[in-house]
Scaffold this motif. Structure first.
Motif, PDB file in Angstrom:
ATOM      1  N   TRP A  91       3.272  -4.998 -11.019  1.00  0.00           N
ATOM      2  CA  TRP A  91       1.998  -5.074 -10.089  1.00  0.00           C
ATOM      3  C   TRP A  91       1.889  -3.754  -9.171  1.00  0.00           C
ATOM      4  CZ3 TRP A  91       3.292  -5.289  -4.647  1.00  0.00           C
ATOM      5  CH2 TRP A  91       4.487  -5.841  -4.628  1.00  0.00           C
ATOM      6  N   VAL A  92       2.877  -3.328  -8.746  1.00  0.00           N
ATOM      7  CA  VAL A  92       3.011  -2.222  -7.954  1.00  0.00           C
ATOM      8  C   VAL A  92       2.537  -0.787  -8.697  1.00  0.00           C
ATOM      9  CG1 VAL A  92       4.529  -0.504  -6.571  1.00  0.00           C
ATOM     10  CG2 VAL A  92       4.985  -2.855  -6.553  1.00  0.00           C
ATOM     11  N   GLU A  93       2.762  -0.969 -10.213  1.00  0.00           N
ATOM     12  CA  GLU A  93       2.402   0.234 -10.847  1.00  0.00           C
ATOM     13  C   GLU A  93       0.829   0.034 -10.908  1.00  0.00           C
ATOM     14  OE1 GLU A  93       3.820   0.664 -14.856  1.00  0.00           O
ATOM     15  OE2 GLU A  93       6.081   0.939 -14.033  1.00  0.00           O
ATOM     16  N   THR A  94       0.312  -0.975 -10.922  1.00  0.00           N
ATOM     17  CA  THR A  94      -1.111  -1.077 -11.208  1.00  0.00           C
ATOM     18  C   THR A  94      -1.946  -1.136  -9.877  1.00  0.00           C
ATOM     19  OG1 THR A  94      -0.662  -2.854 -12.894  1.00  0.00           O
ATOM     20  CG2 THR A  94      -3.149  -2.640 -11.871  1.00  0.00           C
ATOM     21  N   TYR A  95      -1.274  -1.497  -9.007  1.00  0.00           N
ATOM     22  CA  TYR A  95      -2.147  -1.674  -7.483  1.00  0.00           C
ATOM     23  C   TYR A  95      -1.582  -0.654  -6.488  1.00  0.00           C
ATOM     24  CZ  TYR A  95      -4.502  -5.629  -9.508  1.00  0.00           C
ATOM     25  OH  TYR A  95      -5.393  -6.335 -10.570  1.00  0.00           O
ATOM     26  N   ALA A  96      -0.833   0.273  -6.896  1.00  0.00           N
ATOM     27  CA  ALA A  96       0.007   0.958  -5.910  1.00  0.00           C
ATOM     28  C   ALA A  96      -0.932   1.821  -4.634  1.00  0.00           C
ATOM     29  CB  ALA A  96       0.984   2.241  -6.389  1.00  0.00           C
ATOM     30  N   GLN A  97      -2.052   2.540  -5.406  1.00  0.00           N
ATOM     31  CA  GLN A  97      -2.965   3.077  -4.542  1.00  0.00           C
ATOM     32  C   GLN A  97      -3.678   2.253  -3.663  1.00  0.00           C
ATOM     33  OE1 GLN A  97      -4.592   5.303  -7.559  1.00  0.00           O
ATOM     34  NE2 GLN A  97      -4.087   7.189  -6.818  1.00  0.00           N
ATOM     35  N   VAL A  98      -4.169   1.160  -4.351  1.00  0.00           N
ATOM     36  CA  VAL A  98      -4.884   0.073  -3.496  1.00  0.00           C
ATOM     37  C   VAL A  98      -4.143  -0.416  -2.526  1.00  0.00           C
ATOM     38  CG1 VAL A  98      -5.952  -2.280  -3.635  1.00  0.00           C
ATOM     39  CG2 VAL A  98      -6.122  -0.633  -5.548  1.00  0.00           C
ATOM     40  N   ILE A  99      -2.840  -0.824  -2.424  1.00  0.00           N
ATOM     41  CA  ILE A  99      -2.004  -1.309  -1.710  1.00  0.00           C
ATOM     42  C   ILE A  99      -1.960  -0.255  -0.382  1.00  0.00           C
ATOM     43  CG2 ILE A  99       0.227  -2.195  -1.067  1.00  0.00           C
ATOM     44  CD1 ILE A  99       0.475  -3.268  -3.902  1.00  0.00           C
ATOM     45  N   SER A 100      -1.567   0.741  -0.838  1.00  0.00           N
ATOM     46  CA  SER A 100      -1.379   2.054   0.295  1.00  0.00           C
ATOM     47  C   SER A 100      -2.582   2.105   1.186  1.00  0.00           C
ATOM     48  CB  SER A 100      -0.472   3.366  -0.248  1.00  0.00           C
ATOM     49  OG  SER A 100      -1.649   3.988  -1.078  1.00  0.00           O
ATOM     50  N   ASN A 101      -3.802   2.096   0.463  1.00  0.00           N
ATOM     51  CA  ASN A 101      -4.898   2.442   1.318  1.00  0.00           C
ATOM     52  C   ASN A 101      -5.286   1.345   2.111  1.00  0.00           C
ATOM     53  OD1 ASN A 101      -5.419   4.999   0.327  1.00  0.00           O
ATOM     54  ND2 ASN A 101      -6.548   4.250  -1.634  1.00  0.00           N
ATOM     55  N   GLY A 102      -5.055   0.062   1.581  1.00  0.00           N
ATOM     56  CA  GLY A 102      -5.225  -1.257   2.443  1.00  0.00           C
ATOM     57  C   GLY A 102      -4.571  -1.273   3.544  1.00  0.00           C
ATOM     58  N   LEU A 103      -3.078  -1.085   3.563  1.00  0.00           N
ATOM     59  CA  LEU A 103      -2.074  -1.023   4.526  1.00  0.00           C
ATOM     60  C   LEU A 103      -2.508  -0.160   5.597  1.00  0.00           C
ATOM     61  CD1 LEU A 103       0.467  -2.209   5.725  1.00  0.00           C
ATOM     62  CD2 LEU A 103       1.829  -0.472   4.239  1.00  0.00           C
ATOM     63  N   VAL A 104      -3.069   1.217   5.276  1.00  0.00           N
ATOM     64  CA  VAL A 104      -3.383   2.051   6.348  1.00  0.00           C
ATOM     65  C   VAL A 104      -4.740   1.450   6.862  1.00  0.00           C
ATOM     66  CG1 VAL A 104      -4.448   4.309   6.778  1.00  0.00           C
ATOM     67  CG2 VAL A 104      -2.446   4.061   5.319  1.00  0.00           C
ATOM     68  N   ALA A 105      -5.771   1.119   6.442  1.00  0.00           N
ATOM     69  CA  ALA A 105      -7.056   0.302   6.985  1.00  0.00           C
ATOM     70  C   ALA A 105      -6.277  -0.768   7.818  1.00  0.00           C
ATOM     71  CB  ALA A 105      -7.696  -0.135   5.821  1.00  0.00           C
ATOM     72  N   VAL A 106      -5.442  -1.674   7.311  1.00  0.00           N
ATOM     73  CA  VAL A 106      -5.131  -2.851   8.243  1.00  0.00           C
ATOM     74  C   VAL A 106      -4.409  -2.357   9.408  1.00  0.00           C
ATOM     75  CG1 VAL A 106      -3.503  -4.686   8.314  1.00  0.00           C
ATOM     76  CG2 VAL A 106      -4.824  -4.462   6.374  1.00  0.00           C
ATOM     77  N   VAL A 107      -3.468  -1.555   9.341  1.00  0.00           N
ATOM     78  CA  VAL A 107      -2.941  -0.542  10.670  1.00  0.00           C
ATOM     79  C   VAL A 107      -3.846  -0.243  11.491  1.00  0.00           C
ATOM     80  CG1 VAL A 107      -1.342   1.018  11.356  1.00  0.00           C
ATOM     81  CG2 VAL A 107      -0.742  -0.368   9.447  1.00  0.00           C
ATOM     82  N   ALA A 108      -4.728   0.558  10.937  1.00  0.00           N
ATOM     83  CA  ALA A 108      -5.760   1.385  11.865  1.00  0.00           C
ATOM     84  C   ALA A 108      -6.746   0.526  12.470  1.00  0.00           C
ATOM     85  CB  ALA A 108      -6.605   2.355  11.102  1.00  0.00           C
ATOM     86  N   LEU A 109      -7.368  -0.565  11.744  1.00  0.00           N
ATOM     87  CA  LEU A 109      -8.360  -1.430  12.248  1.00  0.00           C
ATOM     88  C   LEU A 109      -7.576  -2.264  13.136  1.00  0.00           C
ATOM     89  CD1 LEU A 109     -10.434  -2.167   9.387  1.00  0.00           C
ATOM     90  CD2 LEU A 109     -10.905  -0.659  11.341  1.00  0.00           C
ATOM     91  N   GLY A 110      -6.390  -2.803  12.832  1.00  0.00           N
ATOM     92  CA  GLY A 110      -5.522  -3.738  13.735  1.00  0.00           C
ATOM     93  C   GLY A 110      -4.982  -3.095  14.952  1.00  0.00           C
ATOM     94  N   SER A 111      -4.918  -1.866  15.041  1.00  0.00           N
ATOM     95  CA  SER A 111      -4.513  -0.987  16.564  1.00  0.00           C
ATOM     96  C   SER A 111      -5.620  -1.161  17.435  1.00  0.00           C
ATOM     97  CB  SER A 111      -4.214   0.319  16.106  1.00  0.00           C
ATOM     98  OG  SER A 111      -5.233   0.953  15.729  1.00  0.00           O
TER      99      SER A 111
END
Length: 199
Positions: A91-111
């Protein structure tokens, strides 16, 4: 007159786009290198970049949320790549970029609910007495929202690349690059345009 110019400083340059972009560099490296067969190397490269770019600051107690998130995230991915076999991290192989981009979005908007992350960079180039000013707060709230939105759209784009592999080049490369360029340019221009509207 000198007393009037100091409060204007955050409006002229409330955040260093270069400093913000450097914090995004490990995430960009991961996005460029990561693929189903290379995500482990991408995570390791991004981890090294994260430590190299922010390690000295961390040692001196200068904690930036995006830097800390990057070190933890890429560190965890690197450990997963070493400790688990391929079948367990498919699942990491498949969604690695999606997960990383999503995490940055969550951190930025959450801040935005605590302290806009761009303000952490802005405070390094503005006097302490303006940190709580309405102009400083407004500009950094907008800039943080723009970066969060950019990475949220990149999350959708990289997910679409998985769903529509024939359009992989557009969704994995063209759209993210356009969004990054837009966010950088906006970060450079918005403070001046906002100041002009306020005067």
């Amino acid at each position: 007159m000198p007393q009037q110019t100091a409060p204007d400083a955050p409006a002229r340059k409330p955040v260093s786009a270069g400093g913000v972009f450097l914090s995004f560099a490990p995430w960009i490296i991961f996005g460029v290198v990561a693929s189903p067969s290379t995500w482990e190397y991408a995570a390791l490269a991004a981890l090294i970049a994260s430590i190299a770019l922010s390690g000295q600051d961390l040692l001196h107690g200068k904690l930036r949320i995006l830097d800390v998130t990057g070190i933890v995230f890429f560190g965890v991915l690197s450990v997963l790549g070493l400790a688990l076999d391929r079948g367990q991290v498919l699942w990491v192989e498949t969604y690695a970029q999606v997960i990383s981009n999503g995490l940055v979005a969550v951190v930025a908007l959450g801040s935005l609910f605590v302290d806009p992350f761009t303000a952490q960079y802005a405070r390094e180039s503005t006097p302490r007495e303006v940190w709580n000013s309405p102009v400083f707060t407004h500009i950094n709230t907008v800039l943080t929202a723009v970066w969060g939105m950019a990475f949220a759209l990149m999350t959708v784009s990289t997910w679409l690349a998985i769903r529509f592999p024939s359009q992989d080049d557009w969704f994995n490369w063209v759209v993210p690059i356009v969004l990054l360029v837009w966010a950088v340019r906006f970060s450079q221009r918005y403070p001046e345009s906002y100041k002009a509207r306020m005067t």
